[in-house]
Design a protein around this motif. Structure first.
Motif, PDB file in Angstrom:
ATOM      1  N   ASP A   9       0.987  -1.141   0.075  1.00 36.06           N
ATOM      2  CA  ASP A   9       0.030   0.054  -0.045  1.00 36.06           C
ATOM      3  C   ASP A   9       0.994   1.443   0.019  1.00 36.06           C
ATOM      4  OD1 ASP A   9      -2.344  -1.616   0.014  1.00 36.06           O
ATOM      5  OD2 ASP A   9      -2.791  -1.398   1.929  1.00 36.06           O
ATOM      6  N   THR A  10       2.076   1.267   0.736  1.00 41.07           N
ATOM      7  CA  THR A  10       2.957   2.440   0.849  1.00 41.07           C
ATOM      8  C   THR A  10       3.564   2.602  -0.727  1.00 41.07           C
ATOM      9  OG1 THR A  10       3.189   1.803   3.076  1.00 41.07           O
ATOM     10  CG2 THR A  10       4.934   3.249   2.076  1.00 41.07           C
ATOM     11  N   ILE A  11       3.759   1.270  -1.122  1.00 41.72           N
ATOM     12  CA  ILE A  11       4.697   1.659  -2.291  1.00 41.72           C
ATOM     13  C   ILE A  11       3.656   2.054  -3.433  1.00 41.72           C
ATOM     14  CG2 ILE A  11       5.670   0.120  -4.411  1.00 41.72           C
ATOM     15  CD1 ILE A  11       6.484  -1.706  -2.153  1.00 41.72           C
ATOM     16  N   VAL A  12       2.528   1.832  -3.427  1.00 36.47           N
ATOM     17  CA  VAL A  12       1.631   2.115  -4.289  1.00 36.47           C
ATOM     18  C   VAL A  12       1.144   3.608  -4.171  1.00 36.47           C
ATOM     19  CG1 VAL A  12      -1.017   1.986  -5.141  1.00 36.47           C
ATOM     20  CG2 VAL A  12       0.470  -0.139  -4.876  1.00 36.47           C
ATOM     21  N   ALA A  13       1.060   3.956  -3.024  1.00 33.98           N
ATOM     22  CA  ALA A  13       0.702   5.458  -2.718  1.00 33.98           C
ATOM     23  C   ALA A  13       1.822   6.210  -3.238  1.00 33.98           C
ATOM     24  CB  ALA A  13       0.661   5.704  -1.204  1.00 33.98           C
ATOM     25  N   VAL A  14       3.025   5.996  -2.891  1.00 35.58           N
ATOM     26  CA  VAL A  14       4.322   6.728  -3.656  1.00 35.58           C
ATOM     27  C   VAL A  14       4.425   6.884  -5.048  1.00 35.58           C
ATOM     28  CG1 VAL A  14       6.782   7.118  -3.465  1.00 35.58           C
ATOM     29  CG2 VAL A  14       5.827   6.435  -1.440  1.00 35.58           C
ATOM     30  N   LEU A  15       4.210   5.620  -5.674  1.00 35.43           N
ATOM     31  CA  LEU A  15       4.273   5.407  -7.193  1.00 35.43           C
ATOM     32  C   LEU A  15       3.100   5.955  -7.765  1.00 35.43           C
ATOM     33  CD1 LEU A  15       5.860   1.979  -7.508  1.00 35.43           C
ATOM     34  CD2 LEU A  15       6.940   4.231  -7.613  1.00 35.43           C
ATOM     35  N   SER A  16       1.869   6.129  -7.120  1.00 34.58           N
ATOM     36  CA  SER A  16       0.572   6.399  -7.977  1.00 34.58           C
ATOM     37  C   SER A  16       0.767   7.844  -8.798  1.00 34.58           C
ATOM     38  CB  SER A  16      -0.357   6.761  -7.006  1.00 34.58           C
ATOM     39  OG  SER A  16      -0.905   5.094  -6.722  1.00 34.58           O
ATOM     40  N   PRO A  17       1.384   9.097  -7.941  1.00 35.08           N
ATOM     41  CA  PRO A  17       1.581  10.123  -8.889  1.00 35.08           C
ATOM     42  C   PRO A  17       2.504   9.951 -10.386  1.00 35.08           C
ATOM     43  CG  PRO A  17       2.121  10.495  -6.844  1.00 35.08           C
ATOM     44  CD  PRO A  17       1.941   8.987  -6.754  1.00 35.08           C
ATOM     45  N   TYR A  18       3.256   9.055 -10.186  1.00 35.22           N
ATOM     46  CA  TYR A  18       4.028   8.820 -11.489  1.00 35.22           C
ATOM     47  C   TYR A  18       3.642   8.055 -12.491  1.00 35.22           C
ATOM     48  CZ  TYR A  18       7.357  10.907  -8.062  1.00 35.22           C
ATOM     49  OH  TYR A  18       7.810  11.695  -7.259  1.00 35.22           O
ATOM     50  N   LEU A  19       2.782   6.783 -11.969  1.00 32.84           N
ATOM     51  CA  LEU A  19       2.043   5.716 -12.735  1.00 32.84           C
ATOM     52  C   LEU A  19       0.951   5.776 -12.890  1.00 32.84           C
ATOM     53  CD1 LEU A  19       4.557   2.754 -11.562  1.00 32.84           C
ATOM     54  CD2 LEU A  19       5.036   4.362 -13.472  1.00 32.84           C
ATOM     55  N   GLY A  20       0.003   6.237 -12.139  1.00 35.18           N
ATOM     56  CA  GLY A  20      -1.462   6.164 -11.770  1.00 35.18           C
ATOM     57  C   GLY A  20      -1.624   5.033 -10.858  1.00 35.18           C
ATOM     58  N   GLU A  21      -2.679   5.076 -10.012  1.00 33.93           N
ATOM     59  CA  GLU A  21      -2.853   4.126  -9.100  1.00 33.93           C
ATOM     60  C   GLU A  21      -3.201   2.663  -9.314  1.00 33.93           C
ATOM     61  OE1 GLU A  21      -5.668   2.941  -5.182  1.00 33.93           O
ATOM     62  OE2 GLU A  21      -6.078   4.863  -6.122  1.00 33.93           O
ATOM     63  N   THR A  22      -3.850   2.498 -10.634  1.00 33.62           N
ATOM     64  CA  THR A  22      -4.092   1.260 -11.159  1.00 33.62           C
ATOM     65  C   THR A  22      -2.872   0.551 -11.520  1.00 33.62           C
ATOM     66  OG1 THR A  22      -6.323   1.910 -11.774  1.00 33.62           O
ATOM     67  CG2 THR A  22      -5.364  -0.068 -13.031  1.00 33.62           C
ATOM     68  N   MET A  23      -2.266   1.282 -12.421  1.00 37.32           N
ATOM     69  CA  MET A  23      -0.587   0.748 -12.932  1.00 37.32           C
ATOM     70  C   MET A  23       0.246   0.353 -11.797  1.00 37.32           C
ATOM     71  SD  MET A  23       1.198  -0.462 -15.310  1.00 37.32           S
ATOM     72  CE  MET A  23       0.747   0.679 -16.893  1.00 37.32           C
ATOM     73  N   ALA A  24       0.108   1.294 -10.747  1.00 35.78           N
ATOM     74  CA  ALA A  24       1.204   1.137  -9.644  1.00 35.78           C
ATOM     75  C   ALA A  24       0.763  -0.112  -8.769  1.00 35.78           C
ATOM     76  CB  ALA A  24       0.919   2.232  -8.744  1.00 35.78           C
ATOM     77  N   ILE A  64      10.985   7.496 -15.619  1.00 36.11           N
ATOM     78  CA  ILE A  64      11.273   8.890 -15.023  1.00 36.11           C
ATOM     79  C   ILE A  64      12.918   9.314 -14.995  1.00 36.11           C
ATOM     80  CG2 ILE A  64       9.122   9.140 -13.893  1.00 36.11           C
ATOM     81  CD1 ILE A  64      10.669   8.334 -11.396  1.00 36.11           C
ATOM     82  N   GLY A  65      13.721   8.106 -15.581  1.00 34.66           N
ATOM     83  CA  GLY A  65      15.066   8.334 -15.487  1.00 34.66           C
ATOM     84  C   GLY A  65      15.677   8.149 -14.210  1.00 34.66           C
ATOM     85  N   ARG A  66      16.989   7.641 -14.076  1.00 34.49           N
ATOM     86  CA  ARG A  66      17.763   7.233 -13.080  1.00 34.49           C
ATOM     87  C   ARG A  66      17.715   7.877 -11.657  1.00 34.49           C
ATOM     88  NH1 ARG A  66      20.879   2.673 -14.192  1.00 34.49           N
ATOM     89  NH2 ARG A  66      21.105   2.269 -16.499  1.00 34.49           N
ATOM     90  N   GLU A  67      17.865   9.477 -12.105  1.00 35.94           N
ATOM     91  CA  GLU A  67      18.033  10.291 -10.746  1.00 35.94           C
ATOM     92  C   GLU A  67      16.755  10.340 -10.152  1.00 35.94           C
ATOM     93  OE1 GLU A  67      19.821  14.041 -11.181  1.00 35.94           O
ATOM     94  OE2 GLU A  67      21.477  13.222 -12.357  1.00 35.94           O
ATOM     95  N   LYS A  68      15.596  10.532 -10.873  1.00 37.54           N
ATOM     96  CA  LYS A  68      14.163  10.680 -10.120  1.00 37.54           C
ATOM     97  C   LYS A  68      14.054   9.176  -9.654  1.00 37.54           C
ATOM     98  CE  LYS A  68      10.649  12.991  -9.214  1.00 37.54           C
ATOM     99  NZ  LYS A  68      10.500  13.909  -8.206  1.00 37.54           N
ATOM    100  N   ALA A  69      14.264   8.040 -10.287  1.00 38.69           N
ATOM    101  CA  ALA A  69      13.767   6.734  -9.839  1.00 38.69           C
ATOM    102  C   ALA A  69      14.663   6.573  -8.746  1.00 38.69           C
ATOM    103  CB  ALA A  69      14.358   5.700 -10.740  1.00 38.69           C
ATOM    104  N   ALA A  70      15.844   7.026  -8.386  1.00 38.05           N
ATOM    105  CA  ALA A  70      16.437   6.760  -7.137  1.00 38.05           C
ATOM    106  C   ALA A  70      15.907   7.509  -6.056  1.00 38.05           C
ATOM    107  CB  ALA A  70      18.099   7.155  -7.357  1.00 38.05           C
ATOM    108  N   ALA A  71      15.548   8.645  -6.349  1.00 40.05           N
ATOM    109  CA  ALA A  71      14.784   9.553  -5.303  1.00 40.05           C
ATOM    110  C   ALA A  71      13.516   9.007  -4.929  1.00 40.05           C
ATOM    111  CB  ALA A  71      14.542  10.923  -5.953  1.00 40.05           C
ATOM    112  N   VAL A  72      12.672   8.431  -5.973  1.00 37.51           N
ATOM    113  CA  VAL A  72      11.295   7.826  -5.554  1.00 37.51           C
ATOM    114  C   VAL A  72      11.539   6.521  -4.778  1.00 37.51           C
ATOM    115  CG1 VAL A  72       9.356   6.741  -6.612  1.00 37.51           C
ATOM    116  CG2 VAL A  72      10.302   8.828  -7.461  1.00 37.51           C
ATOM    117  N   VAL A  73      12.574   5.691  -4.967  1.00 33.20           N
ATOM    118  CA  VAL A  73      12.879   4.453  -4.619  1.00 33.20           C
ATOM    119  C   VAL A  73      13.365   4.949  -3.047  1.00 33.20           C
ATOM    120  CG1 VAL A  73      14.334   2.308  -4.097  1.00 33.20           C
ATOM    121  CG2 VAL A  73      13.151   3.017  -6.390  1.00 33.20           C
ATOM    122  N   GLY A  74      13.964   5.798  -2.857  1.00 28.47           N
ATOM    123  CA  GLY A  74      14.468   6.451  -1.563  1.00 28.47           C
ATOM    124  C   GLY A  74      13.008   6.744  -0.601  1.00 28.47           C
TER     125      GLY A  74
END
Length: 86
Positions: A9-24, A64-74
């Motif tokens: 649920d936490t992962i989906v919440a963080v990823l939703s702005p980038y991928l959309g909730e359904t895709m996340a 979203i690129g490596r730098e942004k991906a690293a920030a999102v995963v953090g």
């Protein structure tokens, strides 16, 4: 470590702005299935979470690129850690 469902649920919440909730949510479930992580299990292990985040990092690098991906995963790691501590 948090419950597997809470971590997802936490992962989906963080990823939703980038991928959309359904895709996340779909991506989280698909990666769990490929990694043998049982979504309804009690706790997710550190190793399972790390493997799951590696999978997301690979896909996010493309979107979203490596730098942004690293920030999102953090951000995901911090959010999961905070949720697991509560």
């Amino acid at each position: 470590m948090p419950k597997t469902k809470d971590a997802l649920d936490t992962i989906v919440a963080v990823l939703s702005p980038y991928l959309g909730e359904t895709m996340a949510r779909s991506a989280a479930r698909a990666h769990c299935q490929k990694l043998g992580i049982v979504v309804d299990s009690a706790d997710i292990t550190r190793e399972q979470l790390d493997a799951l985040l590696r999978k997301f990092t690979q896909g996010l690098n493309i979107f979203i690129g490596r730098e942004k991906a690293a920030a999102v995963v953090g951000e995901i790691q911090a959010a999961v850690a905070a949720r697991g501590a509560s």
